[in-house]
Motif scaffolding. Structure first.
Motif, PDB file in Angstrom:
ATOM      1  N   THR A 112      39.296 -45.722  70.231  1.00 36.25           N
ATOM      2  CA  THR A 112      40.282 -45.908  70.782  1.00 36.25           C
ATOM      3  C   THR A 112      40.914 -44.510  71.113  1.00 36.25           C
ATOM      4  OG1 THR A 112      41.986 -45.910  68.298  1.00 36.25           O
ATOM      5  CG2 THR A 112      40.830 -47.556  69.122  1.00 36.25           C
ATOM      6  N   TYR A 113      40.479 -43.445  70.628  1.00 35.41           N
ATOM      7  CA  TYR A 113      41.421 -42.003  71.403  1.00 35.41           C
ATOM      8  C   TYR A 113      40.516 -41.578  72.283  1.00 35.41           C
ATOM      9  CZ  TYR A 113      42.127 -36.717  71.852  1.00 35.41           C
ATOM     10  OH  TYR A 113      43.133 -35.471  72.306  1.00 35.41           O
ATOM     11  N   VAL A 114      41.530 -42.427  74.242  1.00 34.86           N
ATOM     12  CA  VAL A 114      41.381 -41.627  74.863  1.00 34.86           C
ATOM     13  C   VAL A 114      41.016 -40.620  75.350  1.00 34.86           C
ATOM     14  CG1 VAL A 114      42.028 -42.964  77.207  1.00 34.86           C
ATOM     15  CG2 VAL A 114      42.314 -44.375  75.956  1.00 34.86           C
ATOM     16  N   ALA A 115      39.675 -40.334  76.626  1.00 36.68           N
ATOM     17  CA  ALA A 115      38.803 -39.131  76.460  1.00 36.68           C
ATOM     18  C   ALA A 115      39.176 -39.195  78.351  1.00 36.68           C
ATOM     19  CB  ALA A 115      37.799 -38.683  76.149  1.00 36.68           C
ATOM     20  N   ARG A 116      39.040 -40.681  78.745  1.00 38.02           N
ATOM     21  CA  ARG A 116      38.812 -40.768  80.115  1.00 38.02           C
ATOM     22  C   ARG A 116      39.654 -42.105  80.314  1.00 38.02           C
ATOM     23  NH1 ARG A 116      33.587 -40.282  83.278  1.00 38.02           N
ATOM     24  NH2 ARG A 116      33.464 -42.246  82.329  1.00 38.02           N
ATOM     25  N   LEU A 117      40.522 -42.529  81.322  1.00 39.52           N
ATOM     26  CA  LEU A 117      40.827 -43.423  81.646  1.00 39.52           C
ATOM     27  C   LEU A 117      40.498 -43.531  83.327  1.00 39.52           C
ATOM     28  CD1 LEU A 117      42.209 -47.196  80.118  1.00 39.52           C
ATOM     29  CD2 LEU A 117      44.007 -45.172  81.157  1.00 39.52           C
ATOM     30  N   VAL A 118      39.918 -44.514  83.827  1.00 37.19           N
ATOM     31  CA  VAL A 118      39.436 -45.207  85.190  1.00 37.19           C
ATOM     32  C   VAL A 118      39.994 -46.886  85.708  1.00 37.19           C
ATOM     33  CG1 VAL A 118      38.154 -44.879  86.903  1.00 37.19           C
ATOM     34  CG2 VAL A 118      37.560 -43.685  84.829  1.00 37.19           C
ATOM     35  N   LEU A 119      40.952 -46.604  86.472  1.00 40.49           N
ATOM     36  CA  LEU A 119      41.528 -47.782  86.916  1.00 40.49           C
ATOM     37  C   LEU A 119      40.664 -48.332  88.410  1.00 40.49           C
ATOM     38  CD1 LEU A 119      43.472 -50.321  87.300  1.00 40.49           C
ATOM     39  CD2 LEU A 119      44.611 -48.697  88.570  1.00 40.49           C
ATOM     40  N   ASP A 120      39.982 -49.953  88.337  1.00 34.73           N
ATOM     41  CA  ASP A 120      39.380 -50.016  89.360  1.00 34.73           C
ATOM     42  C   ASP A 120      39.951 -51.460  89.529  1.00 34.73           C
ATOM     43  OD1 ASP A 120      37.143 -50.895  90.344  1.00 34.73           O
ATOM     44  OD2 ASP A 120      35.661 -50.968  88.555  1.00 34.73           O
ATOM     45  N   PRO A 121      40.474 -51.171  90.555  1.00 35.01           N
ATOM     46  CA  PRO A 121      41.321 -51.729  91.568  1.00 35.01           C
ATOM     47  C   PRO A 121      40.879 -53.835  91.578  1.00 35.01           C
ATOM     48  CG  PRO A 121      42.334 -50.558  91.997  1.00 35.01           C
ATOM     49  CD  PRO A 121      40.685 -49.925  91.153  1.00 35.01           C
ATOM     50  N   ARG A 122      39.521 -53.256  92.361  1.00 37.49           N
ATOM     51  CA  ARG A 122      38.079 -53.953  92.734  1.00 37.49           C
ATOM     52  C   ARG A 122      38.390 -55.091  91.885  1.00 37.49           C
ATOM     53  NH1 ARG A 122      36.569 -53.129  98.222  1.00 37.49           N
ATOM     54  NH2 ARG A 122      37.511 -52.376  99.401  1.00 37.49           N
ATOM     55  N   ARG A 123      38.064 -54.867  90.801  1.00 36.22           N
ATOM     56  CA  ARG A 123      37.450 -55.490  89.559  1.00 36.22           C
ATOM     57  C   ARG A 123      38.163 -55.858  88.520  1.00 36.22           C
ATOM     58  NH1 ARG A 123      33.477 -52.332  90.995  1.00 36.22           N
ATOM     59  NH2 ARG A 123      31.097 -53.066  91.333  1.00 36.22           N
ATOM     60  N   SER A 124      40.133 -55.707  89.029  1.00 37.84           N
ATOM     61  CA  SER A 124      41.117 -55.564  87.820  1.00 37.84           C
ATOM     62  C   SER A 124      40.515 -55.223  86.795  1.00 37.84           C
ATOM     63  CB  SER A 124      41.234 -57.110  87.895  1.00 37.84           C
ATOM     64  OG  SER A 124      41.808 -57.149  89.040  1.00 37.84           O
ATOM     65  N   ARG A 125      39.974 -54.064  86.462  1.00 40.94           N
ATOM     66  CA  ARG A 125      39.887 -54.058  85.128  1.00 40.94           C
ATOM     67  C   ARG A 125      40.217 -52.901  84.914  1.00 40.94           C
ATOM     68  NH1 ARG A 125      33.190 -53.192  85.774  1.00 40.94           N
ATOM     69  NH2 ARG A 125      33.013 -51.659  87.076  1.00 40.94           N
ATOM     70  N   LEU A 126      40.012 -51.720  83.529  1.00 33.80           N
ATOM     71  CA  LEU A 126      40.214 -50.262  83.104  1.00 33.80           C
ATOM     72  C   LEU A 126      38.943 -49.798  82.638  1.00 33.80           C
ATOM     73  CD1 LEU A 126      44.046 -50.319  81.454  1.00 33.80           C
ATOM     74  CD2 LEU A 126      42.521 -49.152  83.447  1.00 33.80           C
ATOM     75  N   LEU A 127      38.181 -48.774  82.985  1.00 37.39           N
ATOM     76  CA  LEU A 127      36.965 -48.084  82.227  1.00 37.39           C
ATOM     77  C   LEU A 127      37.644 -47.304  81.176  1.00 37.39           C
ATOM     78  CD1 LEU A 127      35.112 -47.857  85.803  1.00 37.39           C
ATOM     79  CD2 LEU A 127      35.242 -49.830  83.548  1.00 37.39           C
ATOM     80  N   VAL A 128      37.988 -47.414  79.953  1.00 39.51           N
ATOM     81  CA  VAL A 128      37.938 -46.412  78.725  1.00 39.51           C
ATOM     82  C   VAL A 128      37.114 -45.730  78.480  1.00 39.51           C
ATOM     83  CG1 VAL A 128      39.139 -46.529  76.845  1.00 39.51           C
ATOM     84  CG2 VAL A 128      39.713 -48.107  78.507  1.00 39.51           C
ATOM     85  N   THR A 129      36.937 -44.558  78.021  1.00 41.91           N
ATOM     86  CA  THR A 129      35.317 -43.162  77.698  1.00 41.91           C
ATOM     87  C   THR A 129      36.881 -42.838  76.049  1.00 41.91           C
ATOM     88  OG1 THR A 129      34.411 -42.721  79.561  1.00 41.91           O
ATOM     89  CG2 THR A 129      34.645 -41.754  77.564  1.00 41.91           C
TER      90      THR A 129
END
Length: 303
Positions: A112-129
């Motif tokens: 749960t330590y976020v190294a990278r956070l990407v917002l994907d508006p078209r799919r309404s989701r967050l991509l968490v690494t």
């Protein structure tokens, strides 16, 4: 046939229950999830994936990993000695529980330590690494729907924390995700850290429109003309008659996309330095995103 029918009905019922539980989010009122088709087909920057965070403190992660591994090994060694010298089953069970707890807590903390956070508006989701042992980024990304993100972020001196919504018995809702926060006090400059890197997916809007036009075109590539029996020819084709809609219905259809456009927000202009917000104003944009994450995606929940 009857067992297969029951399995299909059970799968549909479980999927419907999950959608209703996610859309309601603790409310007893019925809500409707809608999508803006115009936004899906638009070729603007609002639909591109946006990098929100890409920074991790490898020194801190190595220290946490070393302490966690050492604690787990010490507990497992105590368990092995206890079994060798014949300690009571209650004592050995306690040592086993301590060993497993230390390993699980370490894995969950790093994950749960976020190294990278990407917002994907078209799919309404967050991509968490997340991170693995000693600060190495995980190969697999965690996909979190924006409807599952808890509104409001917890702000501290070193962290921006956000959680997910769900059932109270779900362990994933107990631990908050943590994003390292830049220190802007006394004019401190941003220190470079380790970045995972980010390459946004290109939006092929032109290709999508071309594929849609090709799919709707008749075979042979020539448009079909329906002129009726004995009406006109190649040069005197009568203009097609368009069906008239009621005025109220046409206005309602026209106002729906406008309302969706006014409610949607974007993080396309977010500026980062070393994977962190450039200044407090840019950091405020991230906090505003967590205040209302659904307004940054294509899906909207309406009462």
């Amino acid at each position: 046939w009857l067992p297969a029918h029951r399995r299909v009905a059970g799968a549909r019922r479980s999927l419907a229950e999950q959608l209703v539980a996610t859309a309601q989010a603790g409310s007893s009122r019925v809500r409707v999830v809608s999508a803006d088709r115009g936004f899906l087909l638009a070729a603007g920057s609002d639909g591109r994936q946006v990098l929100v965070h890409d920074h991790r403190d490898t020194k801190f992660l190595k220290q946490v990993s070393a302490a966690g591994v050492a604690g787990t090994l010490m507990s497992s060694s105590a368990l092995a000695y206890g079994l060798a010298i014949g300690l009571s089953p209650l004592t050995c069970g306690g040592l086993l529980l301590q060993t497993l707890s230390a390993a699980v807590v370490l894995a969950m903390y790093l994950r749960t330590y976020v190294a990278r956070l990407v917002l994907d508006p078209r799919r309404s989701r967050l991509l968490v690494t997340g991170c693995g042992l000693f600060g190495e980024p995980l190969a697999a990304e965690q996909e979190i729907p924006l409807m599952s993100v808890r509104q409001g972020a917890s702000l501290s001196d070193h962290w921006i924390k956000f959680g997910t919504r769900g059932f109270s018995l779900d362990p994933s809702t107990w631990i908050w995700y943590r994003m390292p926060r830049a220190s802007f006090a006394n004019g401190a400059s941003l220190r470079p850290g380790a970045q995972v890197g980010f390459t946004p997916e290109p939006i092929a809007a032109a290709q999508a429109e071309k594929a849609m036009a090709k799919a709707t075109a008749p075979p042979g590539g020539r448009p079909r003309r329906f002129l009726g029996a004995g009406l006109g020819g190649d040069g005197d084709a009568a203009p097609p008659l368009a069906a008239r809609r009621p005025a109220a219905r046409a206005e309602a259809v026209a106002e729906a996309p406008r309302e969706a456009q006014t409610q949607r927000r974007s993080l396309a202009d977010l500026r980062l330095q070393h994977g962190l917000p450039l200044d407090p104003r840019e950091e405020q944009k991230v906090l505003e995103f967590f205040d209302d994450p659904l307004s940054y995606g294509v899906l909207h929940v309406r009462q």
